[in-house]
Every structure is written in structure tokens, then in C-alpha cells.
Design an enzyme around this catalytic site. Structure first.
Site, PDB file in Angstrom:
ATOM      1  N   CYS A   1       2.765 -15.411  46.547  1.00 49.01           N
ATOM      2  CA  CYS A   1       4.012 -15.334  45.569  1.00 49.01           C
ATOM      3  C   CYS A   1       4.810 -16.717  45.152  1.00 49.01           C
ATOM      4  CB  CYS A   1       4.920 -14.091  45.996  1.00 49.01           C
ATOM      5  SG  CYS A   1       4.232 -12.555  46.419  1.00 49.01           S
TER       6      CYS A   1
ATOM      7  N   ASP B   1     -12.481   8.508   5.303  1.00 50.15           N
ATOM      8  CA  ASP B   1     -12.078   8.823   3.629  1.00 50.15           C
ATOM      9  C   ASP B   1     -13.352   8.841   2.770  1.00 50.15           C
ATOM     10  OD1 ASP B   1      -9.616   9.309   4.278  1.00 50.15           O
ATOM     11  OD2 ASP B   1      -9.024   7.216   4.094  1.00 50.15           O
TER      12      ASP B   1
ATOM     13  N   THR C   1       3.686   6.240  13.371  1.00 55.73           N
ATOM     14  CA  THR C   1       3.164   6.627  12.067  1.00 55.73           C
ATOM     15  C   THR C   1       1.977   7.302  11.842  1.00 55.73           C
ATOM     16  OG1 THR C   1       2.348   4.354  11.660  1.00 55.73           O
ATOM     17  CG2 THR C   1       4.758   4.699  11.305  1.00 55.73           C
ATOM     18  N   LYS C   2       1.196   7.198  13.000  1.00 54.15           N
ATOM     19  CA  LYS C   2      -0.058   8.092  13.057  1.00 54.15           C
ATOM     20  C   LYS C   2      -0.313   8.997  14.332  1.00 54.15           C
ATOM     21  CE  LYS C   2      -3.160   4.821  10.294  1.00 54.15           C
ATOM     22  NZ  LYS C   2      -4.433   4.108  10.320  1.00 54.15           N
TER      23      LYS C   2
ATOM     24  N   GLN D   1       0.895  -1.195   0.054  1.00 53.37           N
ATOM     25  CA  GLN D   1       0.169  -0.161   0.033  1.00 53.37           C
ATOM     26  C   GLN D   1       1.050   1.294  -0.087  1.00 53.37           C
ATOM     27  OE1 GLN D   1      -2.661   2.558   3.180  1.00 53.37           O
ATOM     28  NE2 GLN D   1      -2.726   0.376   3.258  1.00 53.37           N
TER      29      GLN D   1
ATOM     30  N   SER E   1       7.238   0.591   9.723  1.00 52.60           N
ATOM     31  CA  SER E   1       8.424   0.900  10.048  1.00 52.60           C
ATOM     32  C   SER E   1       9.359  -0.263  10.262  1.00 52.60           C
ATOM     33  CB  SER E   1       8.562   1.813  11.410  1.00 52.60           C
ATOM     34  OG  SER E   1       8.032   1.238  12.365  1.00 52.60           O
TER      35      SER E   1
END
Length: 514
Positions: free
Chosen positions: A435, A91, A138-139, A39, A200
Site C-alpha cells: 500500500c 435491421d 436508452t436501450k 439521427q 440523454s
């Protein structure tokens, strides 16, 4: 047109990601490394440059028979003659895009919720891009981070509504998490993703071809921590002695990342049951330790920002090696820092088993308004049926095993569920009993990876029956005298089982749920 969505490359032309790279060369190398669909995404160039760049990229993708899609811009897709577009929720609408591009074009739609996924699937989309899975640079305007659980809920909604549509997920996918994402978003008996979209991890890589090859190899290989997809048989106590015997014979490494108060007790418990303990909160050691075939316990008793960073290093190392990881989210709902730590750890790593009291499990499950007082569970607010539903659904969501401790312990792998009524009140009156139960379970999981729920059951029964036997002894007068005798009884169960004496198991009080 048959499209392979398995390794979907989304380009990025920003300086932060592309740096000084040449996009056509990167795309060519990535395809040679295994990318199956591309893309072209460019939010800044003008229309003329978009068309020019798209045509240049298309000349490369056509050479390899790989489809090229354009992000958002239907006009650029038409002008450049590519195979289709990918459109977001803001869009051009799907119907208009289909009308302009024709029935043969590939059209993908972004979905971040079940509603969006169902609407796009019912509107003639060819595939869906589900996400954002993880936070990503990236956004800038990411609406929501859905995580693996969100992707899985969308896949389930599509399946329930009989939508047979291709799906990929996007958002922060890279070589360190791709196998976990595919494992946790899928299921042994339900829908799964058709691929992953990366940005990326390839575009910013120093060697895009090598990075694509690595991702392709990971995608086509099972995760190291994955269990068999076949449905497990009903769980019983019959196999518990063999699990105890195997633990003593193998003596697996049991790596504990826990608080200083508990370390000595946890080490003694591990030795008594037959494991080989190491107490290290240094995440940098985990890569070497994970190679030794043992297991890891992450105990959030004294959580700090530095501690969380070390936990993540260790979990990543054990996930990569296939070593079981037990998560004990101590006091998960007590403070905002602890809630944030749980969220971070759950997003960044896979836990084979999550163990906690009612309040802790409710916090991990994401129930709002859950406030703990310190590390104690507090008074129960749920019925047994409600607790069971939370445990089973959390295990199903995370595709792992979940244990909710209490007067009655509830154990589930998302399909099977078992209730355990063993134990003694002295365990609630000594430091570190919860634990060290995690330590015990992790040791059993290290040598019984094929059925982690059975491993957990074996560990719980050995631990809690030893407590019952110790509490009945004449030389035990309270919590102070209980601890050393408890260690003796753990050791005695181990030794007796090695000799073929399984009479201790007659004290087990378990029942399976529907």
C-alpha cells in the site's frame, strides 16, 4: 459529401429522456451549440408520424447544413428526403439499404464486435457506431457493454485490415467521461474515433445548447490527465535523482484513500520521501483536494459499496483536475464483491497507474478463473514472459502505466518495459508495504506528469533500495525493528539526494525489455 461526425446527436422521444421537451426545439438548440450530425430515433410512433416528424426536423437541420439520418427505417428516410439512415445488426441489411437509398446516401451501421465492424466496413457503410460503451437507460436490450477496451479493439481490427472508415462510439457518453473515452480508445500511434454519439446528455439536458457547447469544447480539448503523444525515449535511471529532488522541493499533496490499518504507516512514508499526506476516504472532499495539484491513491484494501461510491467521486474529481490517480486493487480476485468493484471502478474512471501483484493484475486484465486467497498473490502460475505480456498489454489497453509487483517487479506503459530486482523480504512481512509503495509512486507522479513511467520507476527504486539498506543495518533484527529504520533510510535518501549525493542509486538493479 464531407460529414463531420465529431458531435453526433441521437434523439430519444421516450418520456423518461425527452420528458416534456419539444424535440425540434431541442435539436435546433443542440445544433447551435455544436452538434454536427443528427439521427432521429423513434421506436414507438407510427409511420405517418415518423415521416411528419422527420420532415420537421429536416427543415431545421438543412438550415444549418447538418445531415439528418433516420434510425432503422429506410422507408421513412426515403419519404422524408433526409440524408441517410443508421441501421443495427437486426435491421435491414446494408446491401439492401444501399440499393434503395443510392450511393450518395449516408449509411451508418452499429457494431459491437470486431467481426461486426469488419463486415460492415467491407460492405460499403459510410461510418460505424461502435458500442455500447457504458450501460445506458436508452436501450433495454443492450447485447453487450464493450467499454473503452472493446471500442479500441474494434478500431485496431479496422486498422489492421486497412479499412479507412469513419467511426463514432455510443452508449452512456456525457461530459464527465467523453475526454476519457476519446483518450483511452485512441493511441499515440494508431487509429482513433472520429466522434462521439450522445443521447440523454443533450436530449435530457435543461439547456441543450449549453450542453452541446460543453461537449464540443471537451471533445476538442485534450484530457487533463493526457500525456504527450510523442514516443518516450528509452527509460533509464539517470533521471531518477532529479525526480527525487523535485519531490522534496515541491512537497505535493498525496491523498490516500486506504484502510485504517495502513493509514499511519502510509502517512509516515509520504512525509519521509517529501510529500504532504492526507488520509481521507470521504469522496466529497476530493473536489477541493484535487485542485491542490497533488495525486490520489485508491487502495481497495477494505472495499465496501459505500467505499466504491467514495472512490468514484474522488477519481472523477482528480481526472477532471488532471491529478494522477494510482489504483491498488488489493485482493481483486478474492471475492465476487472485489471483482465487481474492480469492474465498476475501471469502467467509471481513468487510472494513471495500476499496481498489484500477479493475481491482482491478472484479475484487472480480465483473465477468467483467477481466484486469490485473501490479499496475497499466491504461487505464481506464469513465466516471466507471460507476466510481461500481461503487463504490457494491459497498459496498452488502458493507455496508462501498469506495475506487477513480485520478486521481480515489471513496469510498463504499453511500449516500454522495465524489470526491477530490488527490495527485501522484510517488505513481505510487514503490514502495508504494498500500500505504501502505491503512496510513494503517486507522490512521484504528482511532480513528474510528463513521464509517468519514469516517475513510477523513481518511486520504486527509492522505496526498495531504502528497504535493502535498512535490512542490512546492525540494529535491524527482523520486521519489527525494520519499519522505523526503513523510514529513516527513506528520509536519508531524500536528504542525500537534495545535497547531490546519488550513490544510493548504484544499488539499482534494473533492465529494459524489448
Amino acid at each position: 459529401m464531407v460529414v463531420d461526425y465529431s458531435l453526433y446527436l441521437v434523439t430519444d422521444s421516450t418520456k423518461a429522456i425527452l420528458k416534456d421537451g419539444h424535440l425540434p426545439s431541442i435539436v435546433k438548440a443542440a445544433i447551435e451549440g455544436g452538434v454536427t450530425i443528427v439521427q432521429y430515433r423513434d421506436k414507438t410512433s407510427d409511420t405517418a408520424d415518423l415521416i411528419k416528424n422527420a420532415k420537421e426536423l429536416h427543415a431545421i437541420t438543412k438550415q444549418y447544413g447538418v445531415p439528418l439520418l433516420i434510425n432503422d427505417r429506410v422507408d421513412v428516410a426515403i419519404a422524408s428526403g433526409v440524408e441517410g439512415v443508421h441501421i443495427g445488426q437486426d435491421d435491414m441489411d446494408l446491401a439492401t439499404a444501399r440499393n434503395l437509398l443510392g450511393k450518395d446516401a449516408i449509411i451508418g451501421v452499429t457494431a459491437q464486435s470486431e467481426e461486426e465492424a469488419l463486415r460492415a466496413a467491407g460492405g460499403d457503410a459510410d461510418y460505424l457506431g461502435l458500442g455500447t460503451v457504458f450501460a445506458t437507460p436508452t436501450k433495454e436490450n443492450t447485447k453487450s457493454i464493450v467499454g473503452c477496451a472493446g471500442v479500441r479493439s474494434m478500431l485496431s481490427a479496422l486498422s489492421v485490415n486497412n479499412h479507412k472508415i469513419k467511426t463514432v462510439c455510443i452508449g452512456g457518453i456525457n461530459a464527465s467521461n467523453v475526454q476519457r473515452v476519446l483518450y483511452q480508445t485512441g493511441s499515440s500511434d494508431g487509429p482513433s474515433l472520429d466522434g462521439v454519439a450522445v443521447v440523454s446528455a443533450i436530449i435530457a439536458a435543461s439547456d441543450p445548447k449549453e450542453s452541446a457547447q460543453e461537449l464540443k469544447s471537451l471533445i476538442t480539448s485534450p484530457a487533463p490527465f493526457a500525456t504527450s503523444s510523442s514516443k518516450k525515449t528509452d527509460i533509464t535511471t539517470e533521471s531518477v535523482p532529479e525526480a527525487v529532488k523535485k519531490l522534496g522541493e515541491v512537497s505535493p499533496l498525496c491523498h490516500n484513500m486506504t484502510n485504517l490499518v495502513v493509514q499511519n504507516f502510509a502517512a509516515n512514508v509520504a512525509i519521509c520521501i517529501g510529500a504532504s499526506p492526507i488520509m481521507s476516504n470521504n469522496g466529497l472532499e476530493a473536489r477541493d483536494l484535487a485542485k491542490l495539484g497533488g495525486s490520489l491513491v485508491v487502495n481497495m484494501g477494505t472495499v465496501t459499496p459505500e467505499g466504491v461510491s467514495n472512490y468514484l467521486l474522488a477519481v472523477t474529481a482528480y481526472n477532471a483536475a488532471g491529478g494522477p490517480v494510482v489504483f491498488d486493487p488489493v485482493g481483486a480476485g478474492a471475492t465476487q464483491q472485489r471483482r465487481d468493484a474492480v469492474k465498476t471502478l475501471m469502467a467509471e474512471g481513468y487510472f494513471d497507474l495500476i499496481k498489484g501483484n500477479e493475481g491482482e493484475i491478472k484479475t484487472v486484465a480480465g483473465m477468467r478463473g483467477e481466484q486469490q486467497k485473501g490479499v496475497d498473490s499466491g504461487a505464481s502460475t506464469l513465466s516471466m514472459e507471460e507476466k510481461s505480456d500481461i503487463v504490457r498489454s494491459l497498459a496498452h489497453r488502458e493507455r496508462n502505466v501498469v506495475l506487477m509487483t513480485g520478486k521481480v517487479d515489471i513496469l510498463s506503459d504499453g511500449q516500454r518495459i522495465v524489470f526491477i530486482e530490488n527490495g527485501h523480504e522484510y517488505l513481505a512481512n510487514i503490514t502495508g508495504s504494498g500500500c505504501t509503495l502505491g503512496t510513494t509512486i503517486s507522490a512521484f507522479m504528482a511532480v513528474n506528469k510528463d513521464d509517468k513511467m519514469l516517475a513510477a520507476l523513481a518511486g520504486i527504486l527509492m522505496y526498495e533500495i531504502a528497504a535493502e539498506v535498512a535490512a542490512r543495518r546492525d540494529d535491524v533484527r527482523g520486521p519489527g525493528t525494520f519499519v522505523p529504520v526503513f523510514l529513516d533510510e527513506l528520509y536519508a535518501i531524500r536528504e542525500n539526494t537534495q545535497k547531490g549525493d546519488h550513490t544510493w542509486l548504484k544499488a539499482a538493479r534494473t533492465r529494459s525489455g524489448g
